[in-house]
Design a protein around this motif. Structure first.
Motif, short mmCIF file in Angstrom:
data_model
loop_
_atom_site.label_atom_id
_atom_site.label_comp_id
_atom_site.label_asym_id
_atom_site.label_seq_id
_atom_site.Cartn_x
_atom_site.Cartn_y
_atom_site.Cartn_z
N SER A 70 -3.37 4.53 -2.82
CA SER A 70 -4.45 5.29 -2.19
C SER A 70 -4.40 6.73 -2.68
N LYS A 123 0.84 -1.18 0.00
CA LYS A 123 0.00 0.00 0.00
C LYS A 123 0.88 1.24 0.00
N GLY A 164 -10.16 9.06 -2.14
CA GLY A 164 -10.67 7.74 -1.75
C GLY A 164 -10.95 6.82 -2.91
N THR A 215 0.86 5.72 -1.24
CA THR A 215 0.05 6.88 -1.63
C THR A 215 0.30 7.18 -3.10
N ASN A 269 -9.33 4.75 -4.97
CA ASN A 269 -8.02 4.11 -5.06
C ASN A 269 -7.90 3.25 -6.31
N ARG A 303 -1.42 -1.33 -4.11
CA ARG A 303 -2.65 -0.54 -3.91
C ARG A 303 -2.24 0.90 -3.72
#
Length: 104
Positions: free
Chosen positions: A31, A4, A35, A6, A37, A29
């Motif tokens: 982000s 994960k 929101g 940003t 994503n 993932r």
């Protein structure tokens, strides 16, 4: 396994992340502040997922595949070489390359 990060981290390190995905087939993932994503995967991983979905979308084929998997797990069917399968199906060795191309 997934990583994960940003969207800012992804933008700064995109080339490094892409190289890592190619090497490991991991999922990243990303982000985003709103929101909404996204996920980044290698092309090889995407092709594998799409092929799996294609094979499982037909109920009869899905049942056959899961039955074969269960038999393999229970060792009901002994493993066979490609040559044995060709012989069993009545195919000739020289048919291999054209048959494989047709199946792809």
């Amino acid at each position: 396994m997934s990583i994960k990060i940003t969207s800012e981290e992804a933008a700064k390190n995109l080339d490094t992340i892409c190289n890592q995905l190619i090497d490991t087939n991991e999922v990243v993932r990303i982000s985003r502040p709103d929101g909404k994503n996204v996920v980044l995967i290698s092309e090889t991983e995407l092709e594998s997922l799409l092929e799996t979905l294609y094979l499982l979308r037909f109920p009869a084929n899905s049942t056959r595949l899961f039955t074969a998997l269960q038999r393999a797990k229970e060792k009901i069917v002994k493993p066979q070489s490609v040559s044995e399968l060709y012989e069993r199906l009545g195919l000739q060795e020289e048919d291999k390359s054209s048959d494989i191309n047709l199946a792809s």
